[in-house]
Design a protein around this motif. Structure first.
Motif, PDB file in Angstrom:
ATOM      1  N   UNK A   1       0.837  -1.197   0.000  1.00 15.53           N
ATOM      2  CA  UNK A   1       0.000   0.000   0.000  1.00 15.53           C
ATOM      3  C   UNK A   1       0.875   1.252   0.000  1.00 15.53           C
ATOM      4  N   UNK A   2       1.880   1.253   0.861  1.00 12.85           N
ATOM      5  CA  UNK A   2       2.737   2.438   1.004  1.00 12.85           C
ATOM      6  C   UNK A   2       3.495   2.732  -0.286  1.00 12.85           C
ATOM      7  N   UNK A   3       4.091   1.718  -0.894  1.00 12.98           N
ATOM      8  CA  UNK A   3       4.891   1.953  -2.086  1.00 12.98           C
ATOM      9  C   UNK A   3       4.031   2.376  -3.278  1.00 12.98           C
ATOM     10  N   UNK A   4       2.861   1.806  -3.411  1.00 14.25           N
ATOM     11  CA  UNK A   4       1.958   2.224  -4.487  1.00 14.25           C
ATOM     12  C   UNK A   4       1.491   3.649  -4.243  1.00 14.25           C
ATOM     13  N   UNK A   5       1.215   3.999  -2.994  1.00  9.38           N
ATOM     14  CA  UNK A   5       0.863   5.381  -2.663  1.00  9.38           C
ATOM     15  C   UNK A   5       1.963   6.344  -3.093  1.00  9.38           C
ATOM     16  N   UNK A   6       3.216   5.978  -2.816  1.00  2.71           N
ATOM     17  CA  UNK A   6       4.343   6.829  -3.191  1.00  2.71           C
ATOM     18  C   UNK A   6       4.396   7.040  -4.700  1.00  2.71           C
ATOM     19  N   UNK A   7       4.237   5.939  -5.426  1.00  2.00           N
ATOM     20  CA  UNK A   7       4.283   6.022  -6.888  1.00  2.00           C
ATOM     21  C   UNK A   7       3.166   6.919  -7.429  1.00  2.00           C
ATOM     22  N   UNK A   8       1.946   6.731  -6.928  1.00  3.31           N
ATOM     23  CA  UNK A   8       0.825   7.543  -7.391  1.00  3.31           C
ATOM     24  C   UNK A   8       1.042   9.014  -7.039  1.00  3.31           C
TER      25      UNK A   8
ATOM     26  N   UNK B   1      -7.218  11.921  -2.185  1.00  4.98           N
ATOM     27  CA  UNK B   1      -8.504  12.456  -2.641  1.00  4.98           C
ATOM     28  C   UNK B   1      -8.860  12.005  -4.049  1.00  4.98           C
ATOM     29  N   UNK B   2      -7.850  11.588  -4.826  1.00  5.21           N
ATOM     30  CA  UNK B   2      -8.101  11.165  -6.205  1.00  5.21           C
ATOM     31  C   UNK B   2      -8.404   9.669  -6.309  1.00  5.21           C
ATOM     32  N   UNK B   3      -8.250   8.953  -5.222  1.00  9.95           N
ATOM     33  CA  UNK B   3      -8.298   7.497  -5.271  1.00  9.95           C
ATOM     34  C   UNK B   3      -9.565   6.952  -4.637  1.00  9.95           C
ATOM     35  N   UNK B   4      -9.925   5.761  -5.027  1.00 13.37           N
ATOM     36  CA  UNK B   4     -10.916   4.974  -4.279  1.00 13.37           C
ATOM     37  C   UNK B   4     -10.333   3.583  -4.081  1.00 13.37           C
TER      38      UNK B   4
ATOM     39  N   UNK C   1      -6.950  -0.437  -5.973  1.00 21.57           N
ATOM     40  CA  UNK C   1      -6.936   1.024  -5.972  1.00 21.57           C
ATOM     41  C   UNK C   1      -7.424   1.475  -7.343  1.00 21.57           C
ATOM     42  N   UNK C   2      -8.369   2.405  -7.366  1.00 21.65           N
ATOM     43  CA  UNK C   2      -8.932   2.891  -8.618  1.00 21.65           C
ATOM     44  C   UNK C   2      -8.714   4.389  -8.717  1.00 21.65           C
ATOM     45  N   UNK C   3      -8.297   4.832  -9.904  1.00 20.00           N
ATOM     46  CA  UNK C   3      -8.073   6.261 -10.118  1.00 20.00           C
ATOM     47  C   UNK C   3      -8.422   6.601 -11.561  1.00 20.00           C
ATOM     48  N   UNK C   4      -9.117   7.713 -11.766  1.00 19.08           N
ATOM     49  CA  UNK C   4      -9.444   8.169 -13.116  1.00 19.08           C
ATOM     50  C   UNK C   4      -8.384   9.160 -13.567  1.00 19.08           C
ATOM     51  N   UNK C   5      -7.802   8.871 -14.732  1.00 19.78           N
ATOM     52  CA  UNK C   5      -6.727   9.720 -15.249  1.00 19.78           C
ATOM     53  C   UNK C   5      -6.905   9.899 -16.750  1.00 19.78           C
ATOM     54  N   UNK C   6      -6.393  11.017 -17.301  1.00 24.67           N
ATOM     55  CA  UNK C   6      -6.389  11.145 -18.763  1.00 24.67           C
ATOM     56  C   UNK C   6      -5.371  10.187 -19.374  1.00 24.67           C
ATOM     57  N   UNK C   7      -5.582   9.838 -20.629  1.00 24.12           N
ATOM     58  CA  UNK C   7      -4.678   8.929 -21.320  1.00 24.12           C
ATOM     59  C   UNK C   7      -3.238   9.421 -21.239  1.00 24.12           C
ATOM     60  N   UNK C   8      -3.040  10.731 -21.355  1.00 24.81           N
ATOM     61  CA  UNK C   8      -1.676  11.263 -21.336  1.00 24.81           C
ATOM     62  C   UNK C   8      -0.951  10.914 -20.049  1.00 24.81           C
ATOM     63  N   UNK C   9      -1.643  10.972 -18.908  1.00 21.33           N
ATOM     64  CA  UNK C   9      -1.012  10.636 -17.635  1.00 21.33           C
ATOM     65  C   UNK C   9      -0.824   9.129 -17.509  1.00 21.33           C
TER      66      UNK C   9
END
Length: 612
Positions: free
Chosen positions: A99-106, A114-117, A125-133
Motif C-alpha cells: 500500500x505504502x509503495x503504491x501510494x508513493x508512486x501515485x 482524494x483522487x483514489x478509491x 486502488x482505482x483512479x481516473x486519469x487522462x490517457x496522457x497521464x
C-alpha cells in the motif's frame, strides 16, 4: 471505503519524498501480441479519461481458499460455517508495504488520496486519469482499437511497464491489455403468437412419462414451450413452498443496458404464476447502471433471467443488479466512461455489502482467451470471496458448443489469441473459474443435451480436486488422440450441471416471446438452488454457499439426485464437439437437478454425504 485521516498525510508525505519514483527504472509488467480480430486505428486522445484499476497482491489468498474449501466440503466438520465480510477482507488484504509503495508512486504523479478509491480490503486502488497521464505512468502508448466484425472500439495498449521496485507489489493494472467483448448468452429469439403456439399440442395429449419428475410425468406441452410449471414438474419441485420470511434471497446480474421490465413481469406472472401478481423485485444500480422502465426498452436477457428466477422462487425476495459500463465504445464518442470489464464493478460493489443474496445468477461471459490471465485470476478470486461468505454463484456455460460464444458456426473464431493462430476450442470466462458453478443446457422431455451447450476445459485454471474423479472417468472414455491439441485435458472442466435452455416463454415489451440459450439454464438452476436454500434456512441451517464440492460429492454417492443426460453433443469449431454420456460430460456436467432428492440430502442436520 476511504479513510482520509489515515491516508492523506501518507500521500502528502509521498509527494515530498517520493518524486524519484516518477523517473526510476521501469519493468514490463505485461505484454500481449496484437489481438486477433482487432485493428489498431489511431492514437487515443490525450484527454480521454480512463479508470485505472491497480490490483495489489493478496498474500493470504491461499488461506482464504483453504477456508472456502473447508466450509464447502460436506465431509468437513466446518461445512456451512461461512466467513464474515470482515474475515474475508482480512484474508485478501495486501501488505502495508505494498500500500505504502503504491501510494508513493501515485503521489509522484500528483495522485493523492482524494483522487483514489479503494476496495474495502484495500486490495484494489482505482483512479481516473487522462490517457496522457496513464501513458506517462505506465511508459506505454494507448490506441483506439476497433473490432473488425462489429466496429466496436476500446482504448487499449499491448504492453505496459511499472517501476521495477513495484513489480512484487502490483499484480496487474487494467484497462491495458484486455480485449474482451462481454456478451449475453442467448442463442434464439423468436416472437410467437401465444394462441398459435399453444394450439400445436392437443389439450388431451397424454403427459410425458419421466420417472424422476414430480408425479412421474411432465405435461406434453413442455416439449414445445417451457413454463414455470414445466420446470417445477420436470425437476420434482411441485408443491414446495419457499418462505418469504426466513432471510432467503435470490439475485440476478444485469449488464450492457439490459433492463428488467416490471410491467412485462406482471404479464408473465398473470400467464404463468398468478399467485405472484402485484409482487416485484428490488433494483440496485451500480457504476451508473440504469433502470429504464419504458416498455419498448425492455431487455430480452434481463426479462428472461428475472421472470424465470423470480417465478420459480416466489415469494422469495429478488434483487436485480443493473451494472453500467461496458468495454467497447464507439470511436466517435470518446467520452470519459469506464472501459473496464464490468464484472469487476459488480464485484467491487457486492463485496462491500453486508447483506448479499445467497443465490446469484449471471448469463454473460467472454471468451477466456480474450481476458488476460492475471485479470481472470483476480476476478475469480473475487468470486471465491463471495463463496466463502455463503453465496452460490451460477454462470451460463456458453452458447457455442466447444467454440467461442458465437452460436453461428460461421462466425466462430477457433484460434488461439497469442499470435500463433493455432486451432483451439474456446472455453468461456467466468464459467471457467473453479469457484463458480457453470450451467450447461438441455432441451425437450425426456431431456437431451441442447446442441449449443457450452462446454470444455479451461486453458487458464487447472482442474480442481472436487472434479478429479468425475472428469477423469469421462476422459478415460475418449478414444486415444480424440481432439488432441484442441483442448487442455488438465483444465477446469465445464459445465458442472445443466438445466433446460430453449423454448422458454417470456414476455418482452408486452408480447409473448420464445427464447433460448444457456441464459435460460443459469436462472433455472439458480431457482432450484434458491429453493434448496429456503428449505435449509427454514430448518435453521446455513445457506449452501459454494456448491461445486457438494455437487460432485452427491453425484458420486447419490447420482440419482441429478438426472443424467446421455444423448446429444455440442458441436463447434468445425467438429461434433463432445458427447453427452453416462456420468459427468463437458456438455451437461453431472446433469439436471432432482429437487426432491436434493432437498432430502441438503436438509440433513450435518450433511455428511457418506451417511446417505
Amino acid at each position: 471505503m476511504r479513510s482520509l485521516s489515515v491516508w492523506v498525510p501518507v500521500a502528502l508525505a509521498a509527494v515530498v519524498f517520493a518524486v524519484p519514483a516518477k523517473d526510476c527504472a521501469h519493468k514490463v509488467k505485461e505484454s500481449v501480441p496484437p489481438p486477433r480480430g482487432w485493428t489498431k486505428s489511431a492514437p487515443a486522445p490525450a484527454d480521454h479519461v480512463i479508470e485505472l484499476r491497480i490490483a495489489l497482491p493478496q498474500p493470504k489468498f491461499s488461506e482464504l481458499e483453504k477456508h472456502l474449501y473447508e466450509v464447502s466440503d460436506p465431509f468437513h466438520d466446518r461445512y456451512g460455517q461461512h466467513l464474515s465480510k470482515e474475515e474475508v477482507e482480512s484474508l485478501v488484504a495486501p501488505e502495508a508495504e505494498s500500500i505504502h509503495l503504491v501510494n508513493e508512486w501515485l503521489a509522484s504523479h500528483g495522485l493523492i488520496e482524494d483522487h483514489l478509491s479503494r476496495s474495502p480490503a484495500k486490495d484494489w486502488v482505482t483512479v481516473k486519469v487522462p490517457v496522457s497521464l496513464a501513458e506517462e505512468m505506465l511508459k506505454t502508448e494507448y490506441h483506439v482499437w476497433t473490432h473488425d466484425a462489429t466496429g466496436d472500439a476500446v482504448v487499449r495498449t499491448t504492453a505496459y511497464s511499472i517501476p521495477e521496485h513495484l513489480d512484487s507489489h502490483v499484480e496487474l493494472i487494467q484497462p491495458t491489455t484486455m480485449f474482451s467483448r462481454m456478451k449475453s448468452l442467448k442463442t434464439s429469439f423468436r416472437i410467437n403468437d401465444a394462441q398459435e403456439k399453444t394450439a400445436l399440442v392437443p389439450a388431451d395429449a397424454p403427459p410425458i412419462s419421466v420417472p424422476s419428475a414430480s408425479g412421474g410425468h411432465v405435461d406434453a406441452s413442455c416439449n414445445q414451450t417451457i413454463t414455470i410449471t414445466c420446470l417445477l414438474e420436470l425437476y420434482n419441485a411441485v408443491g414446495f413452498k419457499p418462505s418469504a420470511k426466513n432471510g432467503n434471497q435470490i439475485g440476478i446480474t444485469g449488464y450492457l443496458e439490459q433492463f428488467a421490465n416490471k410491467e412485462d413481469l406482471q404479464l408473465f406472472y398473470a400467464d404463468q404464476r398468478p399467485d405472484a401478481l402485484n409482487s416485484s423485485f428490488k433494483t440496485i444500480l451500480i457504476n451508473g447502471g440504469l433502470n429504464n422502465q419504458t416498455l419498448s426498452e425492455a431487455g430480452a436477457e434481463a426479462n428472461l433471467d428475472t421472470q424465470f428466477a423470480y417465478g420459480l422462487t416466489f415469494p422469495t425476495p429478488g434483487t436485480f443488479f443493473s451494472t453500467g459500463g461496458r468495454p467497447p465504445f464507439k470511436p466517435d464518442v470518446l467520452t470519459p466512461t469506464n472501459t473496464n470489464e464490468p464484472y469487476l464493478d459488480w464485484l467491487d460493489f457486492v463485496l462491500a455489502q453486508k447483506d448479499i443474496p445467497q443465490t446469484i445468477s449471471t448469463s454473460y461471459a467472454d471468451d477466456e482467451q480474450t481476458v488476460p490471465e492475471s485479470f481472470a485470476k483476480r476476478v475469480c478470486n473475487g468470486f471465491a470471496q463471495l463463496g466463502a461468505r455463503g453465496v452460490s454463484l451460477m454462470f451460463s456455460s456458453g452458447d457455442g458448443g466447444v467454440g467461442d460464444g458465437e452460436e453461428d458456426p460461421a462466425l466462430q473464431q477457433c484460434f488461439t489469441n497469442d499470435g500463433r493462430n493455432a486451432t483451439r476450442f474456446v472455453p468461456l470466462f467466468p464459467p471457467a473459474c473453479p469457484f463458480v458453478t457453470a450451467v450447461g443446457g438441455t432441451i425437450h422431455v425426456p431431456e437431451t443435451a441442447v446442441f449449443f451447450s457450452g462446454g470444455g476445459f479451461s486453458d487458464v485454471f487447472p482442474r480442481p480436486a472436487y472434479q478429479e474423479l468425475a472428469v477423469t472417468k469421462f476422459l478415460d472414455t475418449l478414444a486415444p488422440g480424440t481432439y488432441k491439441g484442441l483442448f487442455n485435458p488438465n483444465g477446469r472442466a465445464i459445465p458442472d450441471v445443466a438445466a433446460q435452455a430453449d423454448l422458454f416463454r417470456i414476455f418482452l415489451s408486452g408480447r409473448p416471446v420464445s427464447i433460448g440459450g444457456t441464459s435460460a439454464a443459469a436462472p433455472t438452476f439458480s431457482g432450484i438452488v434458491s429453493l434448496l436454500n429456503s428449505a435449509r434456512l427454514s430448518k435453521g441451517l446455513p445457506p449452501l454457499g459454494f456448491l461445486n464440492p457438494l455437487i460432485y460429492a452427491i453425484h458420486a454417492l447419490e447420482p440419482t439426485a441429478f438426472n443424467d443426460i446421455t444423448v446429444g453433443n455440442n458441436p463447434g469449431c468445425g467438429t461434433p464437439g463432445f458427447n453427452a454420456t453416462k456420468g459427468w460430460d463437458p456438455v451437461t456436467g453431472v446433469g439436471t437437478p432432482n429437487f426432491g432428492k436434493l432437498k432430502d440430502i441438503v436438509t440433513l442436520d450435518l450433511l455428511h454425504i457418506a451417511g446417505l
